[in-house]
Enzyme design. Structure first.
Site, PDB file in Angstrom:
ATOM      1  N   ARG A   1     -15.794  -5.450   4.747  1.00 60.83           N
ATOM      2  CA  ARG A   1     -15.378  -4.205   4.125  1.00 60.83           C
ATOM      3  C   ARG A   1     -15.719  -4.308   2.731  1.00 60.83           C
ATOM      4  O   ARG A   1     -15.290  -3.056   2.039  1.00 60.83           O
ATOM      5  CB  ARG A   1     -14.017  -3.907   4.612  1.00 60.83           C
ATOM      6  CG  ARG A   1     -13.710  -3.683   6.098  1.00 60.83           C
ATOM      7  CD  ARG A   1     -12.255  -3.840   6.325  1.00 60.83           C
ATOM      8  NE  ARG A   1     -11.781  -5.122   6.376  1.00 60.83           N
ATOM      9  CZ  ARG A   1     -10.479  -5.451   6.594  1.00 60.83           C
ATOM     10  NH1 ARG A   1      -9.559  -4.603   7.051  1.00 60.83           N
ATOM     11  NH2 ARG A   1     -10.232  -6.601   6.524  1.00 60.83           N
TER      12      ARG A   1
ATOM     13  N   HIS B   1       0.777  -1.290  -0.122  1.00 62.91           N
ATOM     14  CA  HIS B   1       0.152  -0.073   0.085  1.00 62.91           C
ATOM     15  C   HIS B   1       0.886   1.233  -0.241  1.00 62.91           C
ATOM     16  O   HIS B   1       1.294   1.760   1.083  1.00 62.91           O
ATOM     17  CB  HIS B   1      -0.915  -0.200   1.066  1.00 62.91           C
ATOM     18  CG  HIS B   1      -1.996  -1.257   1.014  1.00 62.91           C
ATOM     19  ND1 HIS B   1      -3.207  -1.197   0.295  1.00 62.91           N
ATOM     20  CD2 HIS B   1      -1.793  -2.509   1.830  1.00 62.91           C
ATOM     21  CE1 HIS B   1      -3.620  -2.249   0.221  1.00 62.91           C
ATOM     22  NE2 HIS B   1      -2.906  -3.239   1.023  1.00 62.91           N
TER      23      HIS B   1
ATOM     24  N   ASP C   1       1.902  -6.809   2.218  1.00 62.92           N
ATOM     25  CA  ASP C   1       0.913  -6.039   2.774  1.00 62.92           C
ATOM     26  C   ASP C   1       1.332  -4.634   3.336  1.00 62.92           C
ATOM     27  O   ASP C   1       0.874  -4.065   4.116  1.00 62.92           O
ATOM     28  CB  ASP C   1      -0.365  -6.786   3.653  1.00 62.92           C
ATOM     29  CG  ASP C   1      -1.603  -6.324   3.449  1.00 62.92           C
ATOM     30  OD1 ASP C   1      -1.765  -5.416   2.555  1.00 62.92           O
ATOM     31  OD2 ASP C   1      -2.386  -6.522   4.311  1.00 62.92           O
TER      32      ASP C   1
ATOM     33  N   GLY D   1      -5.915   3.084   4.796  1.00 60.31           N
ATOM     34  CA  GLY D   1      -6.411   4.019   5.838  1.00 60.31           C
ATOM     35  C   GLY D   1      -7.926   4.012   6.465  1.00 60.31           C
ATOM     36  O   GLY D   1      -8.781   3.441   5.966  1.00 60.31           O
ATOM     37  N   GLY D   2      -7.785   4.595   7.599  1.00 59.64           N
ATOM     38  CA  GLY D   2      -8.916   5.161   8.107  1.00 59.64           C
ATOM     39  C   GLY D   2      -9.944   4.103   8.763  1.00 59.64           C
ATOM     40  O   GLY D   2     -10.987   4.507   8.585  1.00 59.64           O
TER      41      GLY D   2
ATOM     42  N   ARG E   1      -4.316 -16.572   6.398  1.00 54.56           N
ATOM     43  CA  ARG E   1      -5.327 -15.945   7.561  1.00 54.56           C
ATOM     44  C   ARG E   1      -5.909 -16.830   8.484  1.00 54.56           C
ATOM     45  O   ARG E   1      -5.765 -16.251   9.795  1.00 54.56           O
ATOM     46  CB  ARG E   1      -6.037 -14.555   7.283  1.00 54.56           C
ATOM     47  CG  ARG E   1      -7.536 -15.035   6.681  1.00 54.56           C
ATOM     48  CD  ARG E   1      -8.412 -13.960   6.840  1.00 54.56           C
ATOM     49  NE  ARG E   1      -8.202 -12.751   6.026  1.00 54.56           N
ATOM     50  CZ  ARG E   1      -7.797 -11.494   6.364  1.00 54.56           C
ATOM     51  NH1 ARG E   1      -7.792 -11.222   7.595  1.00 54.56           N
ATOM     52  NH2 ARG E   1      -7.777 -10.681   5.412  1.00 54.56           N
TER      53      ARG E   1
ATOM     54  N   HIS F   1      -8.554  -9.773  -2.643  1.00 50.39           N
ATOM     55  CA  HIS F   1      -8.340  -9.488  -0.866  1.00 50.39           C
ATOM     56  C   HIS F   1      -9.314 -10.534  -0.367  1.00 50.39           C
ATOM     57  O   HIS F   1     -10.533 -10.532  -0.669  1.00 50.39           O
ATOM     58  CB  HIS F   1      -8.512  -8.135  -0.435  1.00 50.39           C
ATOM     59  CG  HIS F   1      -8.952  -8.090   0.968  1.00 50.39           C
ATOM     60  ND1 HIS F   1      -7.907  -7.797   2.109  1.00 50.39           N
ATOM     61  CD2 HIS F   1     -10.071  -8.459   1.694  1.00 50.39           C
ATOM     62  CE1 HIS F   1      -8.428  -7.809   3.208  1.00 50.39           C
ATOM     63  NE2 HIS F   1      -9.714  -8.062   3.176  1.00 50.39           N
TER      64      HIS F   1
HETATM   65 ZN    ZN Z   1      -6.120  -7.071   1.820  1.00 50.55          ZN
END
Ligand code: ZN
Length: 394
Positions: free
Chosen positions: A168, A68, A290, A73-74, A232, A200
Site C-alpha cells: 500500500r 488514526h 493504531d 480508510g477505505g 507483526r 509504517h
Molecule cells: Zn500503519
C-alpha cells in the site's frame, strides 16, 4: 480560604513510572504542583477538592504515539472507512495523549481535518498532536513543505506514517527516505521538536532494510526513524532488536487478535519480556494502539478477506498483560506506554508524574489494574469507572 482549581489526590501509590511509594499529589491549573508524603503537604488544607485513593495506584496517563484520530480508510471500498476517535474512546481507555496520523488514505482523509480534530481534542483537555504526511511519498503537507509544517504548525511533531515494505506504500527509495528524514530533522531542530519520521512497516520480507540502508549511505542517523508495527512477525521483531541496538527506537502495535497472534505476531507482553531479558535498551521500545485504523486481513493475491478496527483500549490491555500475565514490574510495563513515547516524541510535559508536569493521570486498582479514575489536564474525566467529562453532541 480556597484556591481555585486546587485539587489533592491523597494516599496514592505513585509510579512516575518509577515507584515513589505513598504520596499526596497536589494539582492546580492542569499541572502537578507537588508530590508530598501523606499528610505533609503544605497546601493540603487549601484544596478545593480532596480525593482519597486509599492506596490505589496513580500512574501517568497513557501516551499513544499512533492514533488514526479521523478514522482510517477505505481499504475495501468506501463502506470500510473506519469511524473517527471520540474523546470518550480515549478517556475510557486511559489514553490522555494521542499523536494522530492519516495512514493509507490521503484523499478521503486530509491533514486539514486531522489538524482541526487535534485542536478540538486539545480544547477538551486531551494531549493531542499530529504527524504531517501519510503512507505516500512525497508526503502530503499542510503548508506545502515538511520543514514548514514542523516550524509553523505547533501541533505537528513529526512526519508519518511513511509506509515501507508494504504493497500500500509508494515503495520509497533510500534517497526519498533520506530527504524526508533530513527535512524532519531540520524542521524539528528549528522548532525545538523531536522531528521523528514514524515509519509504517508492512509485512514484506525487506522489513527495516531500507532504513538501515539510509543510515549506512547518508548522514541520517537511525534514531531519526520511529518504525511501528515491528511486532507483526518474528523476523521483523528480530530486525527491530538489531535496530534498537544500533541506536534506533521501535514501536509495537497493541491492537491485535487471536488470528494475528496465531499467524506469528509477537504480543506486546511477549516482546517486552524478550526485550528486557536480552538487555536491550529499555527506553527505546514503545507500544501504540493504531487506534481507529482499519486492520485488513489480506489473502495471497492482496485481496481483503477481513476487516477489523484498531482499539484504543489495546494499550491498557497490553499493560495489564505485561503485569498480570507476564509478571513484569509495573514500572517496566509502564515505560513503553508513558515516559518512552513522550521522550521519543519530544513531549516534555507528558508521560511522567513529577512537579511541573501536566496533570494527566490514571488511578488503577492494585490487583486488577482496572481503571478507577482518569485525570485529564487536572480535571477528573472519569471516576469510579463513570465518565464525568463529555464532549458536545454526545
Ligand atoms: Zn500503519
Amino acid at each position: 480560604m480556597t484556591l481555585p482549581s486546587l485539587r489533592i489526590l491523597k494516599n496514592a501509590r505513585v509510579y512516575a513510572p518509577e515507584p515513589l511509594g505513598l504520596r499526596d499529589v497536589l494539582v492546580a491549573h492542569g499541572k502537578v504542583l507537588a508530590l508530598s508524603l501523606p499528610g505533609q503537604g503544605a497546601l493540603t488544607a487549601l484544596a478545593e477538592e480532596s480525593l482519597d485513593l486509599e492506596g490505589r495506584l496513580l500512574v501517568p496517563g497513557l501516551v499513544d504515539s499512533l492514533t488514526h484520530i479521523t478514522g482510517g480508510g477505505g481499504e475495501d471500498g468506501f463502506v470500510s472507512r473506519t469511524p473517527p476517535m471520540r474523546l470518550g474512546d480515549a478517556i475510557e481507555a486511559g489514553v490522555t495523549t494521542v499523536a494522530g496520523a492519516l495512514g493509507t488514505d490521503r484523499i478521503g482523509q486530509s491533514l486539514n481535518t486531522l489538524y482541526a480534530e487535534v485542536m478540538r481534542l486539545r480544547g477538551l483537555g486531551l494531549g493531542a498532536y499530529l504527524y504531517t504526511g501519510s503512507y505516500h511519498v512525497p508526503p502530503v503537507t499542510l503548508t506545502g513543505d515538511v520543514q514548514r509544517d514542523l516550524v509553523l504548525v505547533e501541533p505537528v511533531i513529526g512526519v508519518g506514517e511513511i509506509a515501507i515494505a508494504d504493497h500500500r506504500g509508494s515503495q520509497p527509495s533510500v534517497e526519498e527516505l533520506a530527504r524526508i528524514a533530513a527535512d524532519a530533522q531540520v524542521g524539528g531542530m528549528l522548532a525545538g521538536k523531536s522531528g521523528r519520521v514514524l515509519v509504517h512497516v508492512g509485512p514484506h520480507e525487506s522489513g527495516l532494510d531500507r532504513l538501515f540502508q539510509v543510515a549506512q549511505e547518508t548522514a541520517v542517523p537511525l534514531h531519526r526513524f520511529y518504525p511501528t508495527h515491528v511486532n507483526r512477525n518474528r523476523a521483523l521483531f528480530a530486525q527491530a532488536e538489531r535496530f534498537a541496538e544500533a541506536g534506533g527506537h521501535v514501536d509495537l502495535t497493541a491492537s491485535t487478535n487471536e488470528k494475528l497472534l496465531q499467524a506469528g505476531e509477537v504480543s506486546c507482553a511477549e516482546g517486552l519480556v524478550r526485550w528486557l531479558r536480552r538487555g536491550l535498551p529499555r527506553d527505546r521500545i514503545t507500544f501504540s494502539t493504531d487506534g481507529h485504523a482499519s486492520l485488513p486481513v489480506f489473502n495471497d493475491e492482496g485481496g481483503v478477506v477481513g476487516l477489523e478496527v484498531g482499539r484504543m483500549s489495546s494499550l491498557i490491555d497490553a499493560l495489564r498483560c505485561c503485569v498480570l500475565e507476564a509478571r513484569l514490574p509495573l514500572e517496566s510495563a509502564l515505560a513503553p506506554v508513558t515516559s518512552n513515547p513522550a521522550r521519543i516524541l519530544g513531549l516534555k510535559t507528558k508521560g511522567r508524574l513529577a512537579e511541573g508536569m501536566d496533570a494527566d493521570m490514571l488511578v488503577l486498582e492494585p490487583e486488577t489494574l482496572a481503571l478507577h479514575g482518569v485525570v485529564l489536564g487536572g480535571r477528573v474525566a472519569l471516576w469510579e469507572g463513570e465518565r464525568r467529562l463529555r464532549e458536545a453532541f454526545e
